[in-house]
Write an enzyme that holds these catalytic residues in place. Structure first.
Site, PDB file in Angstrom:
ATOM      1  CG  HIS A   1      72.597  34.948  27.259  1.00 33.16           C
ATOM      2  ND1 HIS A   1      71.534  34.134  27.571  1.00 33.16           N
ATOM      3  CD2 HIS A   1      73.620  34.521  28.037  1.00 33.16           C
ATOM      4  CE1 HIS A   1      71.896  33.261  28.493  1.00 33.16           C
ATOM      5  NE2 HIS A   1      73.176  33.473  28.787  1.00 33.16           N
TER       6      HIS A   1
ATOM      7  CG  LEU B   1      81.548  40.126  29.140  1.00 35.11           C
ATOM      8  CD1 LEU B   1      81.608  41.642  29.012  1.00 35.11           C
ATOM      9  CD2 LEU B   1      82.081  39.478  27.875  1.00 35.11           C
ATOM     10  NE  ARG B   2      82.642  32.333  32.322  1.00 31.03           N
ATOM     11  CZ  ARG B   2      81.419  31.824  32.307  1.00 31.03           C
ATOM     12  NH1 ARG B   2      80.462  32.362  33.044  1.00 31.03           N
ATOM     13  NH2 ARG B   2      81.148  30.763  31.592  1.00 31.03           N
TER      14      ARG B   2
ATOM     15  CG  ASP C   1      71.971  32.530  31.823  1.00 32.84           C
ATOM     16  OD1 ASP C   1      71.147  31.763  31.336  1.00 32.84           O
ATOM     17  OD2 ASP C   1      73.196  32.480  31.553  1.00 32.84           O
TER      18      ASP C   1
ATOM     19  CG  ASN D   1      72.659  23.820  31.833  1.00 32.57           C
ATOM     20  OD1 ASN D   1      71.802  23.064  31.414  1.00 32.57           O
ATOM     21  ND2 ASN D   1      72.805  24.101  33.115  1.00 32.57           N
TER      22      ASN D   1
ATOM     23  CG  ASP E   1      74.658  30.882  27.133  1.00 31.53           C
ATOM     24  OD1 ASP E   1      75.263  31.531  28.002  1.00 31.53           O
ATOM     25  OD2 ASP E   1      74.117  29.775  27.364  1.00 31.53           O
TER      26      ASP E   1
ATOM     27  CG  HIS F   1      83.618  27.255  30.958  1.00 31.48           C
ATOM     28  ND1 HIS F   1      83.363  27.773  32.202  1.00 31.48           N
ATOM     29  CD2 HIS F   1      82.406  27.037  30.387  1.00 31.48           C
ATOM     30  CE1 HIS F   1      82.051  27.861  32.379  1.00 31.48           C
ATOM     31  NE2 HIS F   1      81.446  27.430  31.291  1.00 31.48           N
TER      32      HIS F   1
ATOM     33  N   PRO G   1      79.554  23.547  31.950  1.00 28.77           N
ATOM     34  CG  PRO G   1      77.364  24.070  32.618  1.00 28.77           C
ATOM     35  CD  PRO G   1      78.736  23.725  33.154  1.00 28.77           C
ATOM     36  N   GLY G   2      79.069  25.135  28.780  1.00 26.91           N
ATOM     37  CA  GLY G   2      79.178  26.430  28.095  1.00 26.91           C
ATOM     38  C   GLY G   2      80.210  26.409  26.997  1.00 26.91           C
TER      39      GLY G   2
HETATM   40  O1  DOR Z   1      76.134  26.454  29.311  1.00 27.22           O
HETATM   41  C1  DOR Z   1      75.944  27.432  30.008  1.00 27.22           C
HETATM   42  N1  DOR Z   1      76.956  28.120  30.541  1.00 27.22           N
HETATM   43  N2  DOR Z   1      74.681  27.801  30.265  1.00 27.22           N
HETATM   44  C2  DOR Z   1      74.403  28.763  31.144  1.00 27.22           C
HETATM   45  O2  DOR Z   1      73.240  29.051  31.325  1.00 27.22           O
HETATM   46  C3  DOR Z   1      75.484  29.433  31.906  1.00 27.22           C
HETATM   47  C4  DOR Z   1      76.752  29.376  31.172  1.00 27.22           C
HETATM   48  C5  DOR Z   1      77.965  29.743  32.008  1.00 27.22           C
HETATM   49  O3  DOR Z   1      77.888  30.698  32.789  1.00 27.22           O
HETATM   50  O4  DOR Z   1      79.002  29.101  31.846  1.00 27.22           O
END
Ligand code: DOR
Length: 454
Positions: A78, A81-82, A172, A298, A325, A329, A343-344
């Site tokens: 999980h 890689l954007r 996801d 998240n 995960d 960002h 989130p992330g």
């Molecule tokens: O915090 C999160 N970021 N949860 C996710 O399920 C997706 C992820 C993201 O793509 O940034």
């Protein structure tokens, strides 16, 4: 070509001698030899003979493991890689480097790219780029629904038959919330023998939420994300899998009851597996006290009792694997009012250290356990036949060396990832990946990267 499809003429394959390592952290330090990407000897006279010949040969690379722990290469099922779409935060190349530094030899790349990985062309482009960089095996995950919109299923069959051979599907970032769509997805997945990974979040319960629904969010005046939003989908999807078939994988579980439900599901014989992230094992919602977006994720960070149950569930096999995960960002998306922060959090370069800290250094488990939850089970779940294999003669040389007594401090700016959004900034860890080896090729060597920064 050998049984693992490794062609000795592939230019990334070199012959290698790894000295001074302890497979699974057990026994005395030994020597491991690798030829054409395959382990050819472990200890004994054969290995010593190759090792001494290697010292004077140009064709053989020698890695001194310095007494470190030798593990099967880690597998992360999980990661984000954007690429395509948000290359200013991560690319397949920078994400591959971060993975190699974290000890990973294979990663599964989530489908919430822009455009979404919902067709064979995008999947093939991701797969081929991963192959071109050659630092880690990158396997694209296809989305379950077109554009992650939750309404129309993607062509699982076409994506499976593409060059990228997609065998895992997930929306996801978003939940497949519509029960009828999820039922149809499971039926289709059963026919195609592919894995469905669900992001468990009932969106009607989490609208506008940015923190775990509990005392901390109450005091801070933040809208809460209740545990039931996750748990209700965990329960629903296991029941759908029981009745309509398919293989269900539950992403980033974050609550005590989610783990209890999975335990129940497995007892019923339901075809379900589950993952937990390093951050849900270690961090709690009180970190949000200063409203910092860096801690927004998240599902959200929860309470101490949840981290304790998740640890226990991983230890007893209820939760199968650790998955990061990894969610890069940009600073402008994190350093804003928490309601607007994306989130992330980064995960690839810190996960081994966190798992080692929680389970091995504490004495709760040994390195065999780490091999199981970070390599063997993940590879089994996604059916990667040359990953997560035993460290044994005749097996592919996908390996990770860990220094179990290396004190270091996590710094986002020093990470290989293009983004720097680590929640562990300034935190001290005591185990570190020193080398990663993919089919006999050294893809990470800490001594070389130490001191380098972005
Ligand atoms: O915090 C999160 N970021 N949860 C996710 O399920 C997706 C992820 C993201 O793509 O940034």
């Amino acid at each position: 070509m050998n049984t693992y499809g490794i062609n000795s003429r592939e230019k990334n394959i070199v012959n290698l001698v790894i000295t001074n390592v302890r497979p699974y952290g057990e026994g005395d330090p030994t020597t491991v030899t690798v030829e054409d990407g395959i382990i050819t000897a472990i200890g004994g006279r054969a290995a010593s003979a190759v090792a001494s010949k290697a010292q004077s040969s140009d064709n053989v690379q020698v890695v001194d493991g310095n007494g470190g722990v030798l593990l099967p290469g880690l597998v992360d099922i999980h990661v984000h890689l954007r690429e395509p779409g948000r290359e200013h935060t991560e690319t397949i190349e920078t994400g591959s480097r971060a993975a190699a530094r974290g000890g990973f030899t294979a990663v599964m790349a989530m489908a919430n790219t822009q455009p979404v990985d919902d067709n064979p062309i995008i999947a093939e482009s991701i797969y081929l780029k991963g192959k071109e960089y050659g630092l880690v095996d990158v396997h694209p995950i296809g989305s379950i629904t077109k554009g992650l919109e939750g309404t129309t299923l993607t062509e699982f069959g076409l994506m499976k038959n593409s060059l990228a051979h997609v065998t895992m599907f997930s929306d996801d970032g978003k939940c497949v919330a519509n029960s009828q769509i999820m039922r149809r997805a499971l039926e289709y997945a059963a026919g195609q023998d592919v894995l469905l990974a669900q992001h468990c979040e009932d969106p009607l319960l989490t609208e506008g939420a940015c923190a775990h629904e509990g005392e901390v969010a109450g005091k801070l005046g933040l809208r809460g994300w209740p545990r039931a939003a996750e748990e209700s989908i965990v329960a629903r999807d296991m029941l759908l899998t029981r009745d309509y078939g398919g293989r269900l994988h539950l992403c980033h579980l974050s609550t005590t009851a989610s783990a209890d439900l999975v335990k129940w599901g497995k007892e019923q014989g339901i075809n379900v597996t589950a993952e937990v992230t390093p951050h849900h094992l270690l961090l709690t919602d009180d970190l949000l006290v200063n409203y910092e977006g860096i801690y927004k994720v998240n599902p959200p960070l929860r309470e101490k009792k949840d981290t304790q149950s998740l640890r226990q569930a991983l230890l007893d096999g209820t939760i199968d694997v650790v998955a990061t995960d990894h969610a890069p960002h940009a600073a402008e998306d994190k350093c804003v009012e928490i309601q607007n922060a994306r989130p992330g959090m980064l995960g690839l370069e810190t996960s081994l250290a966190i798992v080692a800290e929680i389970f091995v250094r504490s004495g709760l488990a040994d390195w065999r356990f780490v091999a199981k939850v970070m390599s063997e089970r993940p590879a089994e779940i996604v059916r990667l036949k040359d990953q997560g294999r035993p460290i044994a003669v005749g097996e592919p040389a996908n390996l990770t060396i860990v220094d179990p007594d290396h004190t270091w401090i996590a710094r986002g700016e020093e990470m290989a990832s293009k983004a720097s959004n680590t929640p562990y900034e300034g935190m001290e860890f005591h185990s570190r990946v020193t080398h990663t080896i993919l089919r006999g090729k050294v893809t990470h060597n800490l001594a070389i990267v130490e001191g380098s920064s972005k």
